[in-house]
Scaffold this motif. Structure first.
Motif, PDB file in Angstrom:
ATOM      1  N   THR A  45      45.515   3.690  79.317  1.00  0.00           N
ATOM      2  CA  THR A  45      44.787   2.433  79.240  1.00  0.00           C
ATOM      3  C   THR A  45      43.562   2.520  80.137  1.00  0.00           C
ATOM      4  O   THR A  45      43.508   3.331  81.054  1.00  0.00           O
ATOM      5  CB  THR A  45      45.664   1.244  79.700  1.00  0.00           C
ATOM      6  OG1 THR A  45      45.992   1.435  81.074  1.00  0.00           O
ATOM      7  CG2 THR A  45      46.916   1.141  78.853  1.00  0.00           C
ATOM      8  N   SER A  46      42.586   1.669  79.863  1.00  0.00           N
ATOM      9  CA  SER A  46      41.365   1.684  80.675  1.00  0.00           C
ATOM     10  C   SER A  46      41.680   1.389  82.139  1.00  0.00           C
ATOM     11  O   SER A  46      41.025   1.901  83.035  1.00  0.00           O
ATOM     12  CB  SER A  46      40.343   0.696  80.121  1.00  0.00           C
ATOM     13  OG  SER A  46      40.917  -0.593  80.031  1.00  0.00           O
ATOM     14  N   LYS A  86      36.683   4.865  70.992  1.00  0.00           N
ATOM     15  CA  LYS A  86      35.575   4.466  70.120  1.00  0.00           C
ATOM     16  C   LYS A  86      34.384   3.938  70.913  1.00  0.00           C
ATOM     17  O   LYS A  86      33.246   4.224  70.583  1.00  0.00           O
ATOM     18  CB  LYS A  86      36.038   3.415  69.113  1.00  0.00           C
ATOM     19  CG  LYS A  86      36.912   4.001  68.034  1.00  0.00           C
ATOM     20  CD  LYS A  86      37.254   2.973  66.980  1.00  0.00           C
ATOM     21  CE  LYS A  86      38.106   3.631  65.910  1.00  0.00           C
ATOM     22  NZ  LYS A  86      38.464   2.707  64.858  1.00  0.00           N
ATOM     23  N   THR A  87      34.646   3.141  71.953  1.00  0.00           N
ATOM     24  CA  THR A  87      33.558   2.572  72.756  1.00  0.00           C
ATOM     25  C   THR A  87      33.936   2.605  74.228  1.00  0.00           C
ATOM     26  O   THR A  87      35.102   2.822  74.578  1.00  0.00           O
ATOM     27  CB  THR A  87      33.260   1.104  72.374  1.00  0.00           C
ATOM     28  OG1 THR A  87      34.362   0.294  72.801  1.00  0.00           O
ATOM     29  CG2 THR A  87      33.022   0.941  70.890  1.00  0.00           C
ATOM     30  N   ALA A  88      32.969   2.333  75.090  1.00  0.00           N
ATOM     31  CA  ALA A  88      33.220   2.283  76.529  1.00  0.00           C
ATOM     32  C   ALA A  88      34.137   1.120  76.884  1.00  0.00           C
ATOM     33  O   ALA A  88      34.829   1.150  77.894  1.00  0.00           O
ATOM     34  CB  ALA A  88      31.899   2.148  77.286  1.00  0.00           C
ATOM     35  N   ILE A  92      42.431   1.373  74.952  1.00  0.00           N
ATOM     36  CA  ILE A  92      43.247   2.584  74.839  1.00  0.00           C
ATOM     37  C   ILE A  92      42.333   3.791  74.655  1.00  0.00           C
ATOM     38  O   ILE A  92      41.451   3.795  73.797  1.00  0.00           O
ATOM     39  CB  ILE A  92      44.220   2.495  73.638  1.00  0.00           C
ATOM     40  CG1 ILE A  92      45.139   1.282  73.780  1.00  0.00           C
ATOM     41  CG2 ILE A  92      45.022   3.780  73.496  1.00  0.00           C
ATOM     42  CD1 ILE A  92      46.113   1.358  74.922  1.00  0.00           C
ATOM     43  N   PHE A  93      42.546   4.824  75.495  1.00  0.00           N
ATOM     44  CA  PHE A  93      41.776   6.067  75.421  1.00  0.00           C
ATOM     45  C   PHE A  93      42.725   7.222  75.112  1.00  0.00           C
ATOM     46  O   PHE A  93      43.801   7.308  75.696  1.00  0.00           O
ATOM     47  CB  PHE A  93      41.098   6.360  76.765  1.00  0.00           C
ATOM     48  CG  PHE A  93      39.844   5.585  77.015  1.00  0.00           C
ATOM     49  CD1 PHE A  93      38.611   6.204  76.920  1.00  0.00           C
ATOM     50  CD2 PHE A  93      39.889   4.243  77.336  1.00  0.00           C
ATOM     51  CE1 PHE A  93      37.436   5.495  77.157  1.00  0.00           C
ATOM     52  CE2 PHE A  93      38.727   3.525  77.574  1.00  0.00           C
ATOM     53  CZ  PHE A  93      37.493   4.140  77.482  1.00  0.00           C
ATOM     54  N   ASP A  94      42.328   8.099  74.185  1.00  0.00           N
ATOM     55  CA  ASP A  94      43.055   9.358  73.996  1.00  0.00           C
ATOM     56  C   ASP A  94      42.736  10.235  75.190  1.00  0.00           C
ATOM     57  O   ASP A  94      41.662  10.116  75.784  1.00  0.00           O
ATOM     58  CB  ASP A  94      42.597  10.062  72.711  1.00  0.00           C
ATOM     59  CG  ASP A  94      43.194   9.435  71.473  1.00  0.00           C
ATOM     60  OD1 ASP A  94      44.317   9.819  71.122  1.00  0.00           O
ATOM     61  OD2 ASP A  94      42.532   8.566  70.885  1.00  0.00           O
TER      62      ASP A  94
END
Length: 151
Positions: A45-46, A86-88, A92-94
């Protein structure tokens, strides 16, 4: 002899189990020919990512191995992990573990300013907007590889 009281009785035949769901990751796993390919997708997570110091971040185009698809993604390099979404502002980040990764400039037709990140589990082909940005990403990724310890 009588059947045991607790033994299961055969019932009507059960339908076969449904096929496994499609992998949702857009990466191409590396595998030996003939072996089953299974990608274990790691995500963060961010909020988890914010706990580490950013080494480099920005937009890159992520290619699949056949160059038929390309996707613009936001990348963050923190510690020995490369995160993308997809965006900053994505929640959720891979994530890609860079512990045993190699990085090199790529020379591929019709794609300028590209470089490849190869890990034991996957291969990412990334394209920067210009040569300087590509060189900055390669330098940052190589710096991560040469460091012994990270928080």
């Amino acid at each position: 002899m009588a059947a045991a009281a607790g033994a299961p009785q055969p019932g009507p035949p059960q339908p076969p189990p449904p096929p496994p769901p499609e992998e949702s990751s857009d990466s191409e796993p590396e595998a030996e020919p003939g072996s089953p390919q299974k990608l274990i997708r790691k995500v963060s997570t961010s909020g988890q990512i914010r706990q580490k110091t950013v080494i480099k971040e920005g937009m890159l185009t992520k290619q699949n191995n056949s160059f038929q698809r390309s996707k613009r993604r936001y990348f963050k390099l923190r510690g020995r992990t490369l995160y993308y979404a997809k965006t900053a502002k994505s929640i959720i980040f891979d994530e890609v573990d860079l512990t045993d990764a190699s990085v090199a400039e790529s020379s591929t037709k019709n794609v300028n300013n590209s470089f490849t990140v190869i890990t034991p589990c996957r291969k990412l082909i990334l394209c920067a907007d210009n040569r300087k940005e590509m060189e900055d990403w390669i330098a940052a990724l190589k710096t991560v590889q040469s460091r012994e310890h990270f928080e």
